[in-house]
Design a protein around this motif. Sequence first.
Motif, PDB file in Angstrom:
ATOM      1  N   GLY A  38       0.856  -0.843   0.035  1.00  0.00           N
ATOM      2  CA  GLY A  38       0.277   0.182  -0.110  1.00  0.00           C
ATOM      3  C   GLY A  38       0.515   1.393  -0.004  1.00  0.00           C
ATOM      4  O   GLY A  38       2.275   0.947  -0.212  1.00  0.00           O
ATOM      5  N   SER A  39       0.385   2.284   0.063  1.00  0.00           N
ATOM      6  CA  SER A  39       0.477   4.240   0.265  1.00  0.00           C
ATOM      7  C   SER A  39       1.754   3.908   1.815  1.00  0.00           C
ATOM      8  O   SER A  39       1.370   2.795   2.201  1.00  0.00           O
ATOM      9  CB  SER A  39      -0.056   4.617  -0.096  1.00  0.00           C
ATOM     10  OG  SER A  39       0.127   5.968  -0.131  1.00  0.00           O
ATOM     11  N   GLY A  40       2.988   4.505   1.120  1.00  0.00           N
ATOM     12  CA  GLY A  40       3.762   4.263   2.207  1.00  0.00           C
ATOM     13  C   GLY A  40       4.491   2.923   2.451  1.00  0.00           C
ATOM     14  O   GLY A  40       5.610   3.324   3.439  1.00  0.00           O
ATOM     15  N   GLN A  41       4.835   2.224   1.884  1.00  0.00           N
ATOM     16  CA  GLN A  41       5.271   0.851   2.192  1.00  0.00           C
ATOM     17  C   GLN A  41       6.137   1.062   1.374  1.00  0.00           C
ATOM     18  O   GLN A  41       6.885  -0.003   1.620  1.00  0.00           O
ATOM     19  CB  GLN A  41       4.614  -0.091   1.869  1.00  0.00           C
ATOM     20  CG  GLN A  41       3.016  -0.480   2.806  1.00  0.00           C
ATOM     21  CD  GLN A  41       2.323  -1.378   3.363  1.00  0.00           C
ATOM     22  OE1 GLN A  41       1.633  -2.140   1.784  1.00  0.00           O
ATOM     23  NE2 GLN A  41       1.767  -2.060   4.239  1.00  0.00           N
ATOM     24  N   VAL A  42       6.332   1.567   0.127  1.00  0.00           N
ATOM     25  CA  VAL A  42       7.459   1.497  -0.333  1.00  0.00           C
ATOM     26  C   VAL A  42       7.921   2.894  -0.719  1.00  0.00           C
ATOM     27  O   VAL A  42       6.967   3.850  -1.135  1.00  0.00           O
ATOM     28  CB  VAL A  42       7.584   1.657  -2.379  1.00  0.00           C
ATOM     29  CG1 VAL A  42       8.174   1.561  -3.294  1.00  0.00           C
ATOM     30  CG2 VAL A  42       7.222  -0.655  -1.867  1.00  0.00           C
ATOM     31  N   ILE A  43       8.712   4.016   0.036  1.00  0.00           N
ATOM     32  CA  ILE A  43       8.894   5.124  -0.705  1.00  0.00           C
ATOM     33  C   ILE A  43       9.264   6.290  -1.087  1.00  0.00           C
ATOM     34  O   ILE A  43       9.904   5.091  -2.322  1.00  0.00           O
ATOM     35  CB  ILE A  43       9.679   5.704   0.857  1.00  0.00           C
ATOM     36  CG1 ILE A  43      11.026   4.995   0.865  1.00  0.00           C
ATOM     37  CG2 ILE A  43       8.717   4.885   2.553  1.00  0.00           C
ATOM     38  CD1 ILE A  43      11.808   5.428   2.061  1.00  0.00           C
ATOM     39  N   ALA A  44       8.714   7.452  -1.317  1.00  0.00           N
ATOM     40  CA  ALA A  44       9.145   7.986  -2.900  1.00  0.00           C
ATOM     41  C   ALA A  44      10.542   7.880  -3.187  1.00  0.00           C
ATOM     42  O   ALA A  44      11.487   7.620  -1.962  1.00  0.00           O
ATOM     43  CB  ALA A  44       8.556   8.988  -2.891  1.00  0.00           C
ATOM     44  N   PRO A  45      11.299   8.466  -3.766  1.00  0.00           N
ATOM     45  CA  PRO A  45      12.733   8.430  -3.761  1.00  0.00           C
ATOM     46  C   PRO A  45      12.990  10.056  -3.264  1.00  0.00           C
ATOM     47  O   PRO A  45      12.549  10.468  -3.454  1.00  0.00           O
ATOM     48  CB  PRO A  45      13.135   8.763  -5.708  1.00  0.00           C
ATOM     49  CG  PRO A  45      12.240   7.362  -6.339  1.00  0.00           C
ATOM     50  CD  PRO A  45      10.772   8.248  -5.568  1.00  0.00           C
ATOM     51  N   ILE A  46      14.255   9.849  -2.910  1.00  0.00           N
ATOM     52  CA  ILE A  46      14.793  11.496  -2.436  1.00  0.00           C
ATOM     53  C   ILE A  46      16.179  11.450  -2.823  1.00  0.00           C
ATOM     54  O   ILE A  46      17.122  10.962  -2.922  1.00  0.00           O
ATOM     55  CB  ILE A  46      15.714  10.761  -0.760  1.00  0.00           C
ATOM     56  CG1 ILE A  46      14.148  10.015  -0.323  1.00  0.00           C
ATOM     57  CG2 ILE A  46      16.034  11.860  -0.146  1.00  0.00           C
ATOM     58  CD1 ILE A  46      14.619   9.613   1.195  1.00  0.00           C
ATOM     59  N   CYS A  47      16.507  13.488  -3.399  1.00  0.00           N
ATOM     60  CA  CYS A  47      17.195  13.875  -4.162  1.00  0.00           C
ATOM     61  C   CYS A  47      18.148  13.820  -2.630  1.00  0.00           C
ATOM     62  O   CYS A  47      18.288  15.010  -1.963  1.00  0.00           O
ATOM     63  CB  CYS A  47      16.197  15.390  -4.515  1.00  0.00           C
ATOM     64  SG  CYS A  47      17.888  16.606  -5.609  1.00  0.00           S
ATOM     65  N   THR A  48      19.145  13.797  -3.271  1.00  0.00           N
ATOM     66  CA  THR A  48      20.356  13.684  -2.218  1.00  0.00           C
ATOM     67  C   THR A  48      21.392  14.539  -2.822  1.00  0.00           C
ATOM     68  O   THR A  48      22.271  14.740  -1.946  1.00  0.00           O
ATOM     69  CB  THR A  48      20.489  12.199  -2.003  1.00  0.00           C
ATOM     70  OG1 THR A  48      20.724  11.441  -3.311  1.00  0.00           O
ATOM     71  CG2 THR A  48      19.618  11.222  -1.378  1.00  0.00           C
ATOM     72  N   LYS A  49      21.341  14.782  -3.760  1.00  0.00           N
ATOM     73  CA  LYS A  49      22.809  15.285  -4.469  1.00  0.00           C
ATOM     74  C   LYS A  49      21.548  16.516  -6.002  1.00  0.00           C
ATOM     75  O   LYS A  49      21.708  15.750  -6.969  1.00  0.00           O
ATOM     76  CB  LYS A  49      23.929  14.705  -4.866  1.00  0.00           C
ATOM     77  CG  LYS A  49      24.842  15.763  -5.813  1.00  0.00           C
ATOM     78  CD  LYS A  49      26.034  14.370  -6.363  1.00  0.00           C
ATOM     79  CE  LYS A  49      27.450  14.830  -6.189  1.00  0.00           C
ATOM     80  NZ  LYS A  49      28.298  14.245  -6.912  1.00  0.00           N
ATOM     81  N   PRO A  50      21.925  17.412  -5.823  1.00  0.00           N
ATOM     82  CA  PRO A  50      22.221  18.425  -4.736  1.00  0.00           C
ATOM     83  C   PRO A  50      20.802  18.011  -2.995  1.00  0.00           C
ATOM     84  O   PRO A  50      19.684  17.773  -3.854  1.00  0.00           O
ATOM     85  CB  PRO A  50      21.830  20.346  -4.341  1.00  0.00           C
ATOM     86  CG  PRO A  50      21.413  20.025  -6.096  1.00  0.00           C
ATOM     87  CD  PRO A  50      21.159  18.484  -6.252  1.00  0.00           C
ATOM     88  N   ALA A  51      21.501  18.033  -2.205  1.00  0.00           N
ATOM     89  CA  ALA A  51      20.117  17.469  -0.666  1.00  0.00           C
ATOM     90  C   ALA A  51      18.877  18.391  -1.129  1.00  0.00           C
ATOM     91  O   ALA A  51      19.278  20.142  -1.397  1.00  0.00           O
ATOM     92  CB  ALA A  51      20.424  17.484   0.301  1.00  0.00           C
ATOM     93  N   SER A  52      18.119  18.085  -1.232  1.00  0.00           N
ATOM     94  CA  SER A  52      16.644  19.124  -1.731  1.00  0.00           C
ATOM     95  C   SER A  52      15.380  18.630  -1.048  1.00  0.00           C
ATOM     96  O   SER A  52      15.497  17.346  -1.710  1.00  0.00           O
ATOM     97  CB  SER A  52      16.334  19.710  -3.214  1.00  0.00           C
ATOM     98  OG  SER A  52      18.222  19.717  -3.880  1.00  0.00           O
ATOM     99  N   SER A  53      13.946  19.289  -0.579  1.00  0.00           N
ATOM    100  CA  SER A  53      13.310  18.487  -0.481  1.00  0.00           C
ATOM    101  C   SER A  53      11.894  19.760  -0.608  1.00  0.00           C
ATOM    102  O   SER A  53      11.840  20.653  -0.342  1.00  0.00           O
ATOM    103  CB  SER A  53      12.478  18.722   0.594  1.00  0.00           C
ATOM    104  OG  SER A  53      12.209  18.293   1.303  1.00  0.00           O
TER     105      SER A  53
END
Length: 595
Positions: free
Chosen positions: A473-488
């Motif tokens: 379900g939703s949340g059981q595979v977390i979304a990719p994270i931008c790590t370079k450059p660290a961004s949110s």
Amino acid sequence: MHDLLPMPVVANLSSDNVLDLAALGDLALATYIPVGGIEDDDEVYIYPNWRGCGPSGAVFDDAGSMVPLDRDQVKPEGMPVSITNLLLKSLDQGWVFYSYSLEINGTRTEESARRFFYVGKRPQKVALLPVAQVRGAHDLHIDADTISDNFLTVVVLPYENMTAGDVVTFVWQGYTATGTARPVIKSVIELVKEQVGQALEFTIQKGQVTIIKNGKAEISYSITYADDTKPVTQSIVQTFNIKASLTPFLPAIEIPGVIGYLDPSQYTQGLKLSVNNYGAIQAGDYIVLYAMAPRAGRSTSIVMPVDASTVDRGTFHALLEYQWLLDNTAQDVVFTYQFSRLGAAGASLPLPVNINKERKVTEFPHVPRATPGNEGEGELAANIAVNGIDIEIPAEVELFASDSVHVRFNQEGETGYYLGLNNPDNQRSFTVPMEAVAPNIGKKVQVYYQITPAGTTIPLVSPAYTLTVLDLGSGQVIAPICTKPASSGRLSKRAVMAVEVAEFTQNKFMFFQAGLWVKVYASVSGVKTYFRGTALQGVQVSSEEAVEEKLIISINKDYVNGIAINNKMVVGAEISFDGGEEYKQFDTVSLTVVE
């Protein structure tokens, strides 16, 4: 005119430029993009250009995918690019134009030469109707003294486009030993719906055979179609000598593990009959396997046309339905087979078998952690099954220490198939590992246990328990994270230009393992560009990535720089747990592109 890049290489094409889907089976199609002449330090991206057209004109294109060149994967033919089996099946009886272009150090080449091929073998027309067979006749000889009933049975094989209302007329022309023609015997069958696709049987009284002993008989048939605007079709004539054959009969059918007795409960998926090819076999022959029962209306036959694959394989196979075995329980039956073509025919020795019931397996498997539904059904959340699924044989089922027991998911050859032994410390318990659970996420899986008694090779198989393994379900595979450059939330173009890449990390998720197929894409305004895999095919998780428990995906700076300020770039993963047949979309990350 300047030279084009060479065409892509497509494996498995036949000499007549056809991709045989039957031969390919459920595998993906291997293709290769030539990359000769590229320097070691060149940065190269491949843009496959797949233009497919189905038999009805439906479009199956993929012209927007991108595959980074991985020099470690390059073969002599080029860089591998796989095409999913599902796409190919959609194109059956259609065709494809396939090409590509390259991006080398930021410069895009022109399109390569296009490769054209057909998808799916085209049916070939049969020039003649098959000859009629005489049951029990061998080497084109009919021995009148061995006709056990009061009549001889002649079999007309099914023909293409059989239709209720067709009239099939059988003709028997007998000649005495002196060559005198006997009166012609004709017999007519007007087909009803139940006879369509089945062999037809005609009978000749034994006396009509005996009277021409040492003579001959010519047999043929004709078809008058229900649509009377079509011409009558006439079969070729087969001639039989009315005397005993001096040629030995073909060997009897063999059933592994069966000597005179057969327990139908061991063949719930049907009885497979395998026969080594007879010496005279040719493509174009027709083989008929007969299963003869003593009760009226219970006999059956299976017709098998012979093609080149049968000849090359060295064996032919037929599957007799489980229901037929049940219908003939406590009966003595006989298995035989015959072949025929113009100018040749042969029959095997009989194999008599008694069908009877003995040991039964009637209890469903037990899945302790499943939520039960109807009898023989249940469901299990995927997160509960991440460490495997426990299966048990109910206590009511009789087991002996000498029995070999297994648990099975699905049928062999199906997606998600698994066959495993019981746990070492408990003959009744099994643990199906995560690797076997993963292909069945979001699907219904048929769960069986099977018991093979000592001294036998055919297992007793339980009824199928239908287990639904729920989707993640939703949340059981977390979304990719931008790590370079660290961004949110926001992604700065300047920051990306400074580090020359936008790097995203897809962290470990449930069922994460080497061999899993993963695509990762970025999209702007709904238009996806793939940076791991293509729209058609993902990239398998490597053993190194499995150990590191993460995937690193690089989005090139030019892609980011081309996004308008304040537009959103969405990055997401599509994951296939079943070997690339189906990809599931999970949570995405959305970043607003800023200066």
